[in-house]
Design an enzyme around this catalytic site. Structure first.
Site, PDB file in Angstrom:
ATOM      1  N   PHE A 130      -7.305 -27.340 -19.053  1.00  0.00           N
ATOM      2  CA  PHE A 130      -8.433 -27.754 -18.221  1.00  0.00           C
ATOM      3  C   PHE A 130      -9.175 -28.908 -18.919  1.00  0.00           C
ATOM      4  CE2 PHE A 130     -12.646 -27.419 -16.286  1.00  0.00           C
ATOM      5  CZ  PHE A 130     -12.284 -27.447 -14.955  1.00  0.00           C
ATOM      6  N   ASP A 199      -8.910 -19.708 -24.197  1.00  0.00           N
ATOM      7  CA  ASP A 199      -9.816 -19.794 -23.055  1.00  0.00           C
ATOM      8  C   ASP A 199      -9.303 -18.777 -22.024  1.00  0.00           C
ATOM      9  OD1 ASP A 199     -11.128 -20.379 -20.663  1.00  0.00           O
ATOM     10  OD2 ASP A 199     -11.183 -22.534 -21.038  1.00  0.00           O
ATOM     11  N   TYR A 224     -17.671 -16.831 -13.446  1.00  0.00           N
ATOM     12  CA  TYR A 224     -17.770 -16.963 -11.980  1.00  0.00           C
ATOM     13  C   TYR A 224     -16.433 -16.873 -11.254  1.00  0.00           C
ATOM     14  CZ  TYR A 224     -17.231 -21.878 -13.549  1.00  0.00           C
ATOM     15  OH  TYR A 224     -16.821 -23.026 -14.175  1.00  0.00           O
ATOM     16  N   LYS A 225     -15.347 -16.666 -11.999  1.00  0.00           N
ATOM     17  CA  LYS A 225     -14.046 -16.590 -11.332  1.00  0.00           C
ATOM     18  C   LYS A 225     -13.736 -15.114 -11.015  1.00  0.00           C
ATOM     19  CE  LYS A 225     -12.563 -20.687 -13.903  1.00  0.00           C
ATOM     20  NZ  LYS A 225     -12.646 -21.703 -12.860  1.00  0.00           N
ATOM     21  N   ARG A 383      -3.482 -24.979  -4.436  1.00  0.00           N
ATOM     22  CA  ARG A 383      -3.644 -23.854  -5.359  1.00  0.00           C
ATOM     23  C   ARG A 383      -4.243 -22.657  -4.619  1.00  0.00           C
ATOM     24  NH1 ARG A 383      -7.564 -23.778 -10.621  1.00  0.00           N
ATOM     25  NH2 ARG A 383      -9.105 -23.880  -8.964  1.00  0.00           N
TER      26      ARG A 383
END
Ligand SMILES: Cc1ncc(COP(=O)(O)O)c(C=O)c1O
Length: 424
Positions: A130, A199, A224-225, A383
């Site tokens: 990322f 991560d 938040y995922k 995605r």
């Protein structure tokens, strides 16, 4: 051929299915939306609005500043860290909840750089990691006279040698959904005398993680995922107890040495003295409303415990992603879509990406217009994220049904679908 009825039957037999009622799915269902983007922003837990109202009206409105003590605001980070810990194979005191993933990564990499073997000059990462991870690492590498070396996914393990100070990887790749073998890569890093920073943004709450058993060094992750903490939710950081002990022994200072990471913040000393353990990774005042929402989100994952916990979540995640792959390949042939995620379930996180050579963006916009929410990652990826707590097998069927309609009709060619939004 897979039928919609067979998907409905799988939902009826699913032990995790009742957990869907913990989420505010009514507005989603009323709109006929199939939400496949929980890997970017988890769905709102039903408990969250009431909890936020309580924090605002009672704890803030009535309790005012007393609530730092009386409502436990000051220990919120610790409390939520204790709930996240079992989801990542850590002990409660080893986790801290604060700031964003980017900021936590900066602090954690700073600690790892201080703990590294001094003659090592490389931070090794994945080319498709990322971007924030790469930017943060590159800046710190440059400031410390090191080099950030990027490698393709398949070549990472081979590159871990005695030049590497830190291996920094996202456990589940945000683009392909490729899941690294945490135990194997960590072992290689240890054998080579390098430190490893994971991560866990696309892992926590979605796949089993056992940081302690893997003997990892450091980790960060997102709230938040799959933890359903809400937009911009605080993130977490973890360090192995041996590093926590080292920080304490050396009085190691984190680079953002703010007052709430001080050993005695309310002594208001003019000299910084780090708090014991991970508490030093806190910098400033916690965002109480966001923390309260994060706790509700983490609670939804913990609620799965009685239905088999993270192992059951993983099992359903594999089944959902496999069903999606099978259906897309059966029903969407001839449209230039190619699987960009691992075919082997063991190497796949809880998402599936398909590449389209030229029109992925337009196809995703057209699909969203038909109520199937995934996202687009430039230059070519459609995605789709699968959150076993609320994604049903029938949702997968409906999503592919609509994707095939978008492709067969060619409606994605309409001009409106090529207008780029700020967030894709
Ligand atoms: C792997 C990974 N790390 C970090 C982040 C960003 O973290 P933050 O915006 O909380 O700093 C994301 C966001 O999607 C991500 O996917």
């Amino acid at each position: 051929m897979i039928s919609r009825e067979s998907c409905t039957a799988r939902d009826a037999a699913d032990a995790l299915a009742p957990l869907r009622s913990l989420f505010a799915m009514e507005p989603v269902d009323a709109e006929g939306v199939v939400y496949l983007d929980g890997n970017s922003l988890g769905v709102l837990p039903k408990a969250t609005p009431a909890r936020l109202r309580d924090v605002a009206e009672v704890e803030w409105g009535q309790g005012l500043i007393r609530s730092w003590n009386t409502a436990g605001w000051i220990t919120l980070s610790e409390r939520i860290a204790g709930k996240i810990a079992p989801l990542i194979g850590a002990a409660p005191g080893e986790v801290v909840v604060a700031d964003s993933t980017s900021i936590n990564l900066h602090k954690i990499l700073h600690a790892a750089l201080a703990a590294r073997k001094i003659n090592r000059q490389r931070i090794l990462s994945e080319r498709t990691n990322f971007p924030t991870d790469l930017y943060i690492a590159d800046t710190l590498a440059k400031q410390n006279g090191l080099e950030l070396v990027l490698e393709d996914t398949a070549g990472i393990a081979e590159q871990i040698d005695d030049r590497v100070a830190i291996v920094m990887l996202t456990h589940v790749n945000y683009r392909s959904g490729y899941m690294h073998d945490m135990h194997e890569i960590t072992r290689r890093a240890r054998d080579a005398g390098a430190l490893i920073v994971w991560d866990l943004s696309h892992s926590a709450g979605a796949v089993p993680v056992d940081l302690q058993r893997a003997e990892a060094d450091f980790a960060v992750g997102c709230g938040y995922k799959y933890l359903n903490g809400g937009p911009g939710a605080p993130a977490f950081a973890w360090a192995h107890p041996e590093h926590i002990a080292w920080m304490d022994d050396t009085k190691w200072r984190q680079p953002l040495s703010g007052w709430l990471g001080h050993a005695a913040p309310f002594a208001f000393s003019s000299e910084y003295r780090p708090a014991w353990g991970m508490a030093r990774f806190v910098c400033g005042t916690p965002p109480v409303l966001s923390m309260a929402a994060l706790e509700c989100g983490v609670d939804t994952v913990l609620a799965a415990e009685q239905a088999g916990g993270i192992a059951a979540i993983r099992e359903k995640s594999i089944a959902l992603t496999q069903l999606f792959i099978d259906l897309v390949e059966q029903r969407c042939g001839g449209h230039d879509l190619s699987l960009a995620s691992p075919r082997a379930a063991a190497n796949r996180g809880s998402q599936v990406s398909f590449a389209h050579p030229a029109h992925g963006y337009e196809i995703m916009r057209a699909l969203i217009a038909r109520g199937v929410i995934g996202d687009f990652r430039a230059p070519d990826l459609l995605r789709f994220g699968f959150t076993p707590l609320y994604t049903r097998f029938v949702d997968v069927w409906d999503a592919v049904d609509r994707l095939s309609a978008v492709l067969d009709s060619g409606e994605w060619r309409e001009a409106r679908f090529s207008v780029r939004a700020a967030v894709t």
